[in-house]
Scaffold this active site. Structure first.
Site, PDB file in Angstrom:
ATOM      1  N   ASP A  14      -1.357   4.713  -6.376  1.00  0.00           N
ATOM      2  CA  ASP A  14       0.072   4.532  -6.088  1.00  0.00           C
ATOM      3  C   ASP A  14       0.921   5.669  -6.633  1.00  0.00           C
ATOM      4  O   ASP A  14       2.003   5.961  -6.112  1.00  0.00           O
ATOM      5  CB  ASP A  14       0.558   3.200  -6.658  1.00  0.00           C
ATOM      6  CG  ASP A  14       0.149   2.079  -5.725  1.00  0.00           C
ATOM      7  OD1 ASP A  14      -1.031   1.696  -5.764  1.00  0.00           O
ATOM      8  OD2 ASP A  14       0.992   1.651  -4.919  1.00  0.00           O
ATOM      9  N   GLY A  70       0.862  -1.187   0.000  1.00  0.00           N
ATOM     10  CA  GLY A  70       0.000   0.000   0.000  1.00  0.00           C
ATOM     11  C   GLY A  70       0.890   1.226   0.000  1.00  0.00           C
ATOM     12  O   GLY A  70       1.850   1.310   0.787  1.00  0.00           O
ATOM     13  N   ASN A  82      -3.063   2.607 -10.054  1.00  0.00           N
ATOM     14  CA  ASN A  82      -3.534   1.881  -8.866  1.00  0.00           C
ATOM     15  C   ASN A  82      -3.552   0.400  -9.209  1.00  0.00           C
ATOM     16  O   ASN A  82      -3.233   0.009 -10.348  1.00  0.00           O
ATOM     17  CB  ASN A  82      -4.924   2.378  -8.439  1.00  0.00           C
ATOM     18  CG  ASN A  82      -5.326   1.849  -7.068  1.00  0.00           C
ATOM     19  OD1 ASN A  82      -4.547   1.935  -6.117  1.00  0.00           O
ATOM     20  ND2 ASN A  82      -6.509   1.281  -6.943  1.00  0.00           N
TER      21      ASN A  82
HETATM   22  O1  MRU Z   1       0.409  -4.020  -4.581  1.00  0.00           O
HETATM   23  P1  MRU Z   1      -0.173  -3.273  -3.406  1.00  0.00           P
HETATM   24  O2  MRU Z   1      -1.010  -4.122  -2.512  1.00  0.00           O
HETATM   25  O3  MRU Z   1       0.886  -2.495  -2.668  1.00  0.00           O
HETATM   26  O4  MRU Z   1      -1.137  -2.224  -4.104  1.00  0.00           O
HETATM   27  C1  MRU Z   1      -1.844  -1.337  -3.281  1.00  0.00           C
HETATM   28  C2  MRU Z   1      -2.792  -0.473  -4.042  1.00  0.00           C
HETATM   29  O5  MRU Z   1      -2.925  -0.553  -5.234  1.00  0.00           O
HETATM   30  C3  MRU Z   1      -3.529   0.549  -3.230  1.00  0.00           C
HETATM   31  O6  MRU Z   1      -4.786   0.807  -3.774  1.00  0.00           O
HETATM   32  C4  MRU Z   1      -2.724   1.858  -3.227  1.00  0.00           C
HETATM   33  O7  MRU Z   1      -1.395   1.611  -2.843  1.00  0.00           O
HETATM   34  C5  MRU Z   1      -3.310   2.871  -2.341  1.00  0.00           C
HETATM   35  S1  MRU Z   1      -3.138   2.426  -0.634  1.00  0.00           S
HETATM   36  C6  MRU Z   1      -3.813   3.651   0.306  1.00  0.00           C
END
Ligand code: MRU
Length: 341
Positions: A235, A46, A245
């Protein structure tokens, strides 16, 4: 409210998100390499949480180093930052936090003891500020939530993905706290199931009504009029508002547009990368094939099956109704909507 990462007694404790919801296991890290490993394997994940982890990795590098001069310690911190930069490429927050940490270390000047003290303080500040930022995002976003509302979300943009409270889930939490009758449709989010494993778990803890769907059911739900708004995290967001995202976000934005449903991106300003004109310039992480060939470790395809595994997609700004950040609700054209920083 869960905070997935903590600093205590010169150690970092983090909640292993690969084990949820079956087991609640806290890991203890004393070296920056352990944080790098936790990021790569998605024990912590995240975008905002990755920024916090990056900050704590440098704090660990500082407190663990025997360096006797400021110049040596700064070199140690640069090296640790290089290792963290190489973990995951897409979340802007990770790079933003490293820049902030290195700047603070350089400003501390003088002796290694003041650098150590200042970088630990900076890492803790990044975490504390993130919690307040999420609350502000929640407050601004809650005003956009109808009452009653069914909200579709993807992946996990909750407390687990931040210092606590969450971005997209922060909006949902704040709307619920304000007394709005909200329920959530949770996309399972293949391949790693952050929706089914993490978002569903968080919402159950908060006692917010939630229903799990597979990613392929989102179109049906929108077509049936079962969704009032879509809220997701991000992201990395380019200057023009294009937002990266979790893979599977872009098709939701297309569906939302087709069905006249608002599509909101909730993210802190530390996710915005204003050096990028558009999403075309964003680095998109490609992860290993096993994540697609298996579900929770169980093979679901022939073992050598070729696969694609991009971890993120980019939603074009024209499909984003608004970006909810700590400064308020930004509307298109996004190029001119960013607040001064
Ligand atoms: O691969 P991840 O689990 O790190 O991806 C996370 C996401 O895509 C979230 O939607 C994004 O980081 C926003 S978290 C507030």
């Amino acid at each position: 409210m869960i905070s997935p990462i903590e600093w205590a007694d010169d150690r970092v404790r983090l909640l292993d998100q690969t084990r949820l919801p079956a087991a609640v296991i806290w890991l203890e890290c004393t070296r920056p390499e352990e944080i790098a490993h936790a990021i790569r394997t998605m024990q912590i994940r995240g975008a905002p949480a990755l920024g916090i982890a990056a900050g704590f990795a440098l704090a660990l590098a500082a407190v663990a180093s025997p360096d006797r001069s400021a110049a040596e310690l700064l070199r140690t911190l640069e090296a640790a930052a290089g290792d963290i930069r190489a973990t995951r490429p897409t979340a802007r927050n990770l790079f933003w936090a490293l820049e902030r940490m290195l700047a603070r270390a350089q400003q501390a000047g003088g002796d290694p003891a003041s650098i150590r003290r200042d970088v630990v303080a900076e890492a803790r500040a990044i975490q504390q500020e993130d919690i307040q930022t999420c609350r502000d995002i929640g407050r601004h976003g809650a005003a956009l939530v109808p009452d009653p509302a069914t909200i579709l979300t993807h992946c996990n943009a909750g407390a687990l993905a931040t210092g606590g409270y969450g971005t997209a889930l922060g909006v949902i939490r704040a709307a619920a706290e304000a007394g709005k009758r909200v329920q959530v449709l949770v996309d399972e989010t293949r391949p790693l199931l952050q929706g089914a494993r993490l978002t569903a778990w968080e919402l159950a803890q908060e006692r917010i009504l939630a229903t799990l769907i597979t990613d392929s059911m989102a179109g049906y739900c929108l077509q049936q009029g079962k969704v009032d708004i879509v809220v997701v995290g991000a992201d990395r967001i380019a200057r023009n508002g294009d937002a990266a995202n979790k893979i599977g976000t872009y098709p939701l934005a297309v569906l939302a547009r087709e069905h006249g449903v608002p599509f909101y991106v909730a993210a802190p300003l530390s996710t915005a990368d204003l050096s990028l004109a558009s999403g075309a310039e964003m680095p998109i992480e490609e992860r290993g094939p096993e994540e697609v060939r298996t579900v929770l470790g169980t093979p679901i395809s022939p073992p050598e099956m070729p696969v694609l595994n991009p971890a993120f997609d980019v939603t074009p700004a024209r499909l984003i109704t608004a970006i909810i950040c700590e400064a308020g609700v930004l509307r298109p054209p996004y190029e001119t909507a960013w607040p001064e920083r």
